[in-house]
Design an enzyme around this catalytic site. Sequence first.
Site, PDB file in Angstrom:
ATOM      1  CB  SER A 122      -0.913  -0.097   1.305  1.00 27.08           C
ATOM      2  OG  SER A 122      -1.985   1.026   1.160  1.00 27.08           O
ATOM      3  CG  HIS A 145      -4.690  -1.678  -2.103  1.00 23.90           C
ATOM      4  ND1 HIS A 145      -5.022  -0.452  -1.592  1.00 23.90           N
ATOM      5  CD2 HIS A 145      -3.790  -2.106  -1.383  1.00 23.90           C
ATOM      6  CE1 HIS A 145      -4.730  -0.510  -0.407  1.00 23.90           C
ATOM      7  NE2 HIS A 145      -3.826  -1.143  -0.059  1.00 23.90           N
TER       8      HIS A 145
END
Length: 255
Positions: A122, A145
């Site tokens: 992330s 993501h």
Amino acid sequence: MQPFVAGEDGDEGGGNDLGRSVIEALRQFGSPSVPEPRGRIFTVTIIGQIEGHVQLPPQNKTTKYEHLLPQFVAAEQNPQIEGILILLNTVGGDVEAGLAIAEMVASCGKPSVALVLGGGHSIGVPIAVAANYSFIAETATMTIHPIRLNGLIIGVPQTFEYIEKMHERIVRFVTRHSRISPEKFKELMFKTGELTTDVGTNLSGPEAVEVGLIDAVGGLKDALAKLDELIRQRKGGQERQSEGGEGGAKGVTNS
């Protein structure tokens, strides 16, 4: 750190002062003593979840960005520190806090090398690529993501515009500090069918290098060797600049 002791001859002034300094250090840095960079390599560890403006539950393993930022400043100003080694094993966390750490890494004037161990997921991705050179362990992974929001979300166009702008900030930073293209990074970010409960992509160490996100697969030995190389290159450049400046000054004097 010195142990908490009372002053000599019954004078407790020294002990009380030390106790207050310990409490202040705990409050500001989460450690009983303020970390002082020693040696020529300053090591920064980013583990667990990156904590931002909201304090996480005590059972969470966290990295507090307000603890790291002053340490980067201290390392930058310390003439004994020649390079910075960043060790990452993080699941991500607060977006703005992660970007703040990444910007500190990228803006350091001293050579830096990042090593992803376990995971750099992330918002840990921008931190990993912010260094001058990045390594990832063969067994480590990186998850890319879209941004997730917690709590109450107002379903209006302005909310989606805000999220889109945050995405663009991350994409610009990552692609500016790595070899991956914006199109490829967005493709990985919004990929469907790979993560069971989310949109995105999970990359192994070799895959992260293949797409241009990380520079090389390696471990601690490789990271330290590369950092030594970058330090030597920086010293060589400074010496050449110094010699060139002296030569230019002499030329002006002789003329």
